[in-house]
Design a protein around this motif. Structure first.
Motif, mmCIF file in Angstrom:
data_model
loop_
_atom_site.group_PDB
_atom_site.id
_atom_site.type_symbol
_atom_site.label_atom_id
_atom_site.label_comp_id
_atom_site.label_asym_id
_atom_site.label_seq_id
_atom_site.Cartn_x
_atom_site.Cartn_y
_atom_site.Cartn_z
ATOM 1 N N ILE A 150 -27.624 -1.977 9.342
ATOM 2 C CA ILE A 150 -26.952 -1.028 8.458
ATOM 3 C C ILE A 150 -25.531 -0.797 8.957
ATOM 4 N N ARG A 151 -24.624 -0.576 8.028
ATOM 5 C CA ARG A 151 -23.217 -0.344 8.363
ATOM 6 C C ARG A 151 -22.753 0.972 7.742
ATOM 7 N N ALA A 152 -22.185 1.839 8.572
ATOM 8 C CA ALA A 152 -21.542 3.062 8.101
ATOM 9 C C ALA A 152 -20.034 2.834 8.116
ATOM 10 N N GLN A 153 -19.367 3.144 7.028
ATOM 11 C CA GLN A 153 -17.936 2.840 6.899
ATOM 12 C C GLN A 153 -17.159 4.052 6.394
ATOM 13 N N ARG A 154 -16.030 4.291 7.027
ATOM 14 C CA ARG A 154 -15.141 5.396 6.662
ATOM 15 C C ARG A 154 -13.843 4.818 6.111
ATOM 16 N N VAL A 155 -13.365 5.360 4.982
ATOM 17 C CA VAL A 155 -12.169 4.846 4.313
ATOM 18 C C VAL A 155 -11.216 5.990 4.006
ATOM 19 N N THR A 156 -9.925 5.755 4.201
ATOM 20 C CA THR A 156 -8.880 6.681 3.759
ATOM 21 C C THR A 156 -7.649 5.869 3.382
ATOM 22 N N ALA A 157 -6.835 6.397 2.439
ATOM 23 C CA ALA A 157 -5.679 5.643 1.954
ATOM 24 C C ALA A 157 -4.591 6.578 1.456
ATOM 25 N N SER A 158 -3.369 6.054 1.449
ATOM 26 C CA SER A 158 -2.211 6.758 0.892
ATOM 27 C C SER A 158 -1.269 5.720 0.293
ATOM 28 N N VAL A 159 -0.831 5.947 -0.941
ATOM 29 C CA VAL A 159 0.044 5.002 -1.635
ATOM 30 C C VAL A 159 1.167 5.767 -2.326
ATOM 31 N N THR A 160 2.391 5.261 -2.204
ATOM 32 C CA THR A 160 3.549 5.824 -2.895
ATOM 33 C C THR A 160 4.232 4.725 -3.687
ATOM 34 N N VAL A 161 4.443 4.958 -4.991
ATOM 35 C CA VAL A 161 5.118 3.993 -5.870
ATOM 36 C C VAL A 161 6.249 4.727 -6.587
ATOM 37 N N PRO A 162 7.432 4.808 -5.974
ATOM 38 C CA PRO A 162 8.526 5.564 -6.593
ATOM 39 C C PRO A 162 8.894 5.090 -7.996
ATOM 40 N N ALA A 163 8.803 3.766 -8.262
ATOM 41 C CA ALA A 163 9.190 3.238 -9.566
ATOM 42 C C ALA A 163 8.275 3.723 -10.683
ATOM 43 N N ALA A 164 7.080 4.202 -10.337
ATOM 44 C CA ALA A 164 6.142 4.751 -11.333
ATOM 45 C C ALA A 164 6.303 6.264 -11.383
ATOM 46 N N ALA A 165 7.515 6.726 -11.749
ATOM 47 C CA ALA A 165 7.810 8.155 -11.890
ATOM 48 C C ALA A 165 7.531 8.933 -10.604
ATOM 49 N N GLY A 166 7.834 8.316 -9.451
ATOM 50 C CA GLY A 166 7.646 8.988 -8.172
ATOM 51 C C GLY A 166 6.188 9.212 -7.817
ATOM 52 N N TYR A 167 5.294 8.322 -8.265
ATOM 53 C CA TYR A 167 3.858 8.522 -8.085
ATOM 54 C C TYR A 167 3.442 8.443 -6.617
ATOM 55 N N GLN A 168 2.499 9.313 -6.253
ATOM 56 C CA GLN A 168 1.929 9.293 -4.908
ATOM 57 C C GLN A 168 0.475 9.727 -4.984
ATOM 58 N N VAL A 169 -0.381 9.071 -4.162
ATOM 59 C CA VAL A 169 -1.784 9.460 -4.075
ATOM 60 C C VAL A 169 -2.202 9.454 -2.615
ATOM 61 N N ASP A 170 -2.900 10.499 -2.203
ATOM 62 C CA ASP A 170 -3.432 10.632 -0.847
ATOM 63 C C ASP A 170 -4.913 10.960 -0.958
ATOM 64 N N THR A 171 -5.752 10.154 -0.323
ATOM 65 C CA THR A 171 -7.191 10.366 -0.419
ATOM 66 C C THR A 171 -7.714 11.114 0.799
ATOM 67 N N ASP A 172 -8.813 11.821 0.602
ATOM 68 C CA ASP A 172 -9.588 12.333 1.726
ATOM 69 C C ASP A 172 -10.421 11.190 2.300
ATOM 70 N N ALA A 173 -10.871 11.346 3.536
ATOM 71 C CA ALA A 173 -11.742 10.342 4.134
ATOM 72 C C ALA A 173 -13.122 10.399 3.483
ATOM 73 N N ASP A 174 -13.706 9.225 3.257
ATOM 74 C CA ASP A 174 -15.051 9.152 2.683
ATOM 75 C C ASP A 174 -15.894 8.206 3.522
ATOM 76 N N ILE A 175 -17.139 8.586 3.763
ATOM 77 C CA ILE A 175 -18.079 7.770 4.522
ATOM 78 C C ILE A 175 -19.189 7.303 3.592
ATOM 79 N N ALA A 176 -19.469 6.001 3.633
ATOM 80 C CA ALA A 176 -20.535 5.429 2.813
ATOM 81 C C ALA A 176 -21.240 4.341 3.626
ATOM 82 N N PHE A 177 -22.338 3.818 3.059
ATOM 83 C CA PHE A 177 -23.196 2.918 3.823
ATOM 84 C C PHE A 177 -23.437 1.608 3.075
#
Length: 383
Positions: A150-177
């Motif tokens: 079994i594998r437990a995996q934690r993921v988090t990400a952040s992306v900024t795309v200024p050309a898309a009207a200054g878009y930004q997304v920041d995720t919380d950490a998530d753990i799944a299996f």
């Protein structure tokens, strides 16, 4: 055939480098489960990529450089393996299977916010995964064995795309299996082993904060930032690893691997991302190949050389991973003394030329790119 030779080969194959989509980092190998007795293992890889490109921009369509967009990174690995019975082995491992760290120049067209008075920034993305994998291996007669875990995996990400009207997304950490299953066959007399393992996809439900600059029309003031709490489901892809090795002459080992990754499963589409396309997706899966030769120079020292290859897809790639295939060459060595084995390896990667989607239908060209990777590994016998 001495274990020092096998260890040098494993280190040479496993030296970290830029791979498919620029985010496949550890290769999800399970060689630790084949160690004899009880061992502890530590490995640290470092990769310094050089990835840059150009996109036509104003004035007169002159090329504008992206800068060196791919940042250097470390890839740690920790593991412990023990034999529970004569037939049953157990291993637990930590690695970082996927990751991204991309940042463009501030004058690159995609780093420019088209909304008057909108926030400034650069096109960038970071993504981190941490995984802990627990494995059992049951040995049958005739050299065959079954592997599962079994594998437990934690993921988090952040992306900024200024050309898309200054878009930004920041995720919380998530753990799944997810899970790992496989089979193996060994013939120790000739140092032969073949293993086939399947890594399941892992689905994550990401809670996230999105923000964007709306067009400043009354009553919306200039510089307004609209913020949204939302969620997205992403899947890190399923994959299959085929690893093999065999003695071909006294003190000489031939080894290699094939890795398939179903990148089409990885789609990231936050609900408030302005363009109609997905923020991250892939059109094709990939096959990555390696082939190497190891030689045992003495009872204490072994060396190996390995070649790697991943074919080019040829389709436009994401700006958040502007690479398309590669070839590589690596060398490694292992010195063994008492209960410890110390391995080191270095690898050069020629990164395939890629075309990335740009602004207003204009494409960007990424070519002449490469990476250097180094790795060190310590394996210590506990019994």
């Amino acid at each position: 055939m001495k274990k020092t030779l096998l260890q040098a080969c494993a280190l040479c194959v496993g030296a970290t480098t830029v791979q498919a989509g620029g985010i496949d980092r550890s290769g999800q190998g399970i060689n630790l489960i084949f160690e004899e007795g009880s061992v502890a293992q530590f490995r640290l890889g470092y990769t310094n990529p050089s990835v840059s490109g150009t996109m036509p921009g104003p004035p007169l369509g002159q090329p504008i450089s992206s800068g060196d967009v791919a940042k250097s990174f470390f890839t740690p690995h920790l593991g412990y393996k023990t034999s529970l019975t004569e037939q049953l082995d157990f291993a637990i491992m930590y690695d970082q299977p996927y990751g991204a760290d991309i940042a463009y120049a501030d004058d690159y067209p995609l780093s420019t916010n088209p909304i008057p008075g909108g926030r400034t920034g650069i096109l960038k993305a970071t993504a981190d995964t941490d995984a802990i994998t627990a494995l059992l291996r049951y040995k049958f007669e005739g050299g065959f064995s079954a592997i599962g875990g079994i594998r437990a995996q934690r993921v988090t990400a952040s992306v900024t795309v200024p050309a898309a009207a200054g878009y930004q997304v920041d995720t919380d950490a998530d753990i799944a299996f997810g899970y790992v299953v496989g089979v193996a066959w060994e013939k120790p007399e000739i140092a032969a082993r073949v293993s086939l393992t399947y890594n399941s996809k892992i689905s994550h439900d990401l809670s996230q904060t999105e923000s964007v600059n709306p067009i400043p029309v009354p009553p919306i003031p200039v510089g307004t930032v609209a913020t949204f709490d939302s969620s997205s489901e992403i899947e890190t892809p399923q994959s299959v690893n085929l690893d093999f090795q065999t003695g071909v002459a006294p003190r000489t080992l031939l080894f290699g691997s094939v890795r398939w990754v179903d990148w089409t499963q990885l789609v990231y589409n936050p609900p408030n991302y302005p363009p109609t396309s997905n923020l991250v997706d892939y059109d094709d899966d990939t096959f990555t190949y390696s082939l190497g030769l190891g030689y045992q120079f003495s009872d204490e020292f072994s060396g190996a050389v390995t070649l790697g290859y991943e074919s080019s897809i040829g389709d436009p790639v994401s700006n958040l991973g502007p690479t398309d295939g590669f070839w590589s060459i690596g060398v490694g060595g292992t010195y063994s003394f008492e209960k410890a084995k110390i391995s080191g390896g270095v690898r050069y990667t020629d990164i395939g030329d890629a075309t990335a989607d740009g602004a207003s239908g204009v494409t960007a060209d990424f070519s002449g790119n490469s990476a250097w990777s180094v790795g060190v590994q310590l394996t210590y016998a506990l019994d």
